[in-house]
Design an enzyme around this catalytic site. Structure first.
Site, PDB file in Angstrom:
ATOM      1  N   CYS A 176      57.263  85.746  92.276  1.00 14.36           N
ATOM      2  CA  CYS A 176      56.895  87.152  92.079  1.00 14.36           C
ATOM      3  C   CYS A 176      56.485  87.409  90.628  1.00 14.36           C
ATOM      4  O   CYS A 176      55.465  86.891  90.181  1.00 14.36           O
ATOM      5  CB  CYS A 176      58.035  88.055  92.535  1.00 14.36           C
ATOM      6  SG  CYS A 176      57.598  89.804  92.671  1.00 14.36           S
ATOM      7  N   HIS A 206      58.326  86.182  98.490  1.00  5.64           N
ATOM      8  CA  HIS A 206      59.764  85.980  98.322  1.00  5.64           C
ATOM      9  C   HIS A 206      60.323  84.985  99.345  1.00  5.64           C
ATOM     10  O   HIS A 206      60.676  85.372 100.452  1.00  5.64           O
ATOM     11  CB  HIS A 206      60.495  87.318  98.421  1.00  5.64           C
ATOM     12  CG  HIS A 206      60.281  88.197  97.239  1.00  5.64           C
ATOM     13  ND1 HIS A 206      61.139  88.212  96.156  1.00  5.64           N
ATOM     14  CD2 HIS A 206      59.285  89.065  96.946  1.00  5.64           C
ATOM     15  CE1 HIS A 206      60.682  89.066  95.251  1.00  5.64           C
ATOM     16  NE2 HIS A 206      59.558  89.595  95.710  1.00  5.64           N
ATOM     17  N   GLU A 238      63.155  83.649  99.323  1.00  7.74           N
ATOM     18  CA  GLU A 238      64.597  83.822  99.535  1.00  7.74           C
ATOM     19  C   GLU A 238      64.903  84.693 100.738  1.00  7.74           C
ATOM     20  O   GLU A 238      66.061  84.803 101.162  1.00  7.74           O
ATOM     21  CB  GLU A 238      65.264  84.396  98.285  1.00  7.74           C
ATOM     22  CG  GLU A 238      65.024  85.874  98.035  1.00  7.74           C
ATOM     23  CD  GLU A 238      63.677  86.172  97.399  1.00  7.74           C
ATOM     24  OE1 GLU A 238      63.396  87.356  97.156  1.00  7.74           O
ATOM     25  OE2 GLU A 238      62.906  85.221  97.145  1.00  7.74           O
TER      26      GLU A 238
END
Length: 373
Positions: free
Chosen positions: A263, A346, A348
């Site tokens: 990001c 992202h 995660e």
């Protein structure tokens, strides 16, 4: 309690506060996720933004202490069509209205979120103000126009940790760098905190990394003195072009250390390696964005939250690794000759699907190849 959302272009959206008397301002954006509102609320990348959820019912599974992505609510305001006041979930500790009220963050419901989303989709993200105390439309619009635009804002330094810490199974543990010693374990990675989400820590730990997280302002010389094996650049809010100290430090690291970024970290890496950044019209926010991994040619459904994009066109030493299938923007790149990788979205997955979790294993493999650890 009646409330009004006023945008800087004069457009008004009436609604009702579900958190009591409120007044707040920020950049108004929309998120297309159907779930994951607690992760959205606590994501530091949303600092300075008021988030409109496109899904019509929000709050039905409440809030719990396990799913937060930072120590506090980070959004400037929360905009929904309908807020559920009585959640039904065995994991819930409290309701969404109570959670926001305790955090001092305004929530507004009854807004025509379809109309608001379409307006932002056509005209772009814009500054706005929510108020229950002012019903003068012209005054609210004036206040919205008086807010600082997102371009030129260094919000990463605002949300970054002020003290370094080690990430452990119990969470962050503060350390004193004057007598710091790395604990035994896997490769030593310094994590630059520009607004990191805790699930990034968890997934780096799952790959065996020993993580020392440092403030965004740490210089390259200070970081090198700690003798890390690799550098990781986190997500975060604001305009990457004004985080100049981090860009300079990253340029130094890229000479001889493995580096990865997500990001804002991806954007800072792009700038450090000669690219440029620009603001997207309405950004990418949600957990259902299609991205192609150009190496495997597989399509991933990704979790995204960014308002800026990197341009590496004309840079022969970098190659695109991921492409957004909605608008063809850059979603990932790698250095052709050095152990440097970055992605804009992202992996995660907090919230979001798990299609891109391999990114952490790729970084682990790069570090192993370079260091033998």
């Amino acid at each position: 309690m009646k409330a009004i959302l006023a945008l800087e272009d004069g457009t008004l959206f009436p609604g009702e506060s579900f958190t009591g008397p409120i007044e707040a301002g920020g950049e108004v954006i929309f998120n297309t996720g159907m779930t994951g509102y607690q992760e959205v609320l606590t994501d530091p990348s949303y600092t300075g933004q008021m988030v409109c959820m496109t899904y019509p019912l929000i709050g039905n599974y409440g809030v719990n202490v396990e799913d937060v992505e930072s120590p506090k609510v980070q959004v400037a305001g929360f905009i929904v069509k309908e807020c559920c006041k009585q959640p039904s979930n065995w994991r819930a500790h409290k309701s969404l209205p109570d959670y926001l009220r305790e955090a001092g963050i305004p929530g507004i419901e009854g807004v025509d979120t379809r109309a608001l989303t379409r307006h932002l989709r056509i005209h772009g993200a814009m500054r706005g103000v929510i108020s229950t105390s002012v019903d003068d439309a012209a005054e609210l619009v004036r206040r919205a126009k008086g807010l600082a635009p997102m371009e030129g804002l260094n919000l990463a330094d605002r949300v970054s940790t002020t003290e370094p810490y080690l990430w452990t199974d119990q969470g962050p543990v503060p350390v004193n760098l004057k007598d710091f010693a790395w604990p035994e374990g896997g490769p030593r990675v310094i994590v630059y905190d520009f607004g990191i989400k805790w699930n990034i820590h968890r997934l780096l730990a799952a790959q065996g990394f020993v993580q020392l997280t440092v403030p965004s302002s740490m210089s390259a010389a200070e970081a090198r003195a700690l003798e890390p094996d690799a550098i990781f650049l986190s997500n975060g809010p604001g305009d990457p072009a004004v985080v100049t100290g981090a860009v300079e430090a990253t340029r130094d690291f890229c000479q001889d250390l493995p580096v990865a970024g997500i990001c804002l970290g991806h954007q800072i890496l792009g700038l450090a390696l000669g690219g440029t950044t620009f603001k997207l019209g309405f950004g990418h926010h949600g957990c259902n964005h299609p991205v192609m991994d150009l190496e495997s040619e597989k399509i991933e459904i990704s979790s995204q939250n960014h308002g800026f994009c990197v341009d590496i066109s004309g840079l022969n030493h970098l190659k695109m690794t991921h492409r957004n299938l909605n608008d063809d923007t850059l979603e990932g790149f790698a250095h052709r000759d050095k152990p440097i990788i970055a992605i804009q979205f992202h992996p995660e997955a907090a919230p979001g699907p798990h299609d891109s979790g391999y990114f952490f294993a790729r970084f682990r493999d790069l570090v192993r190849q370079e260091t033998g650890k």
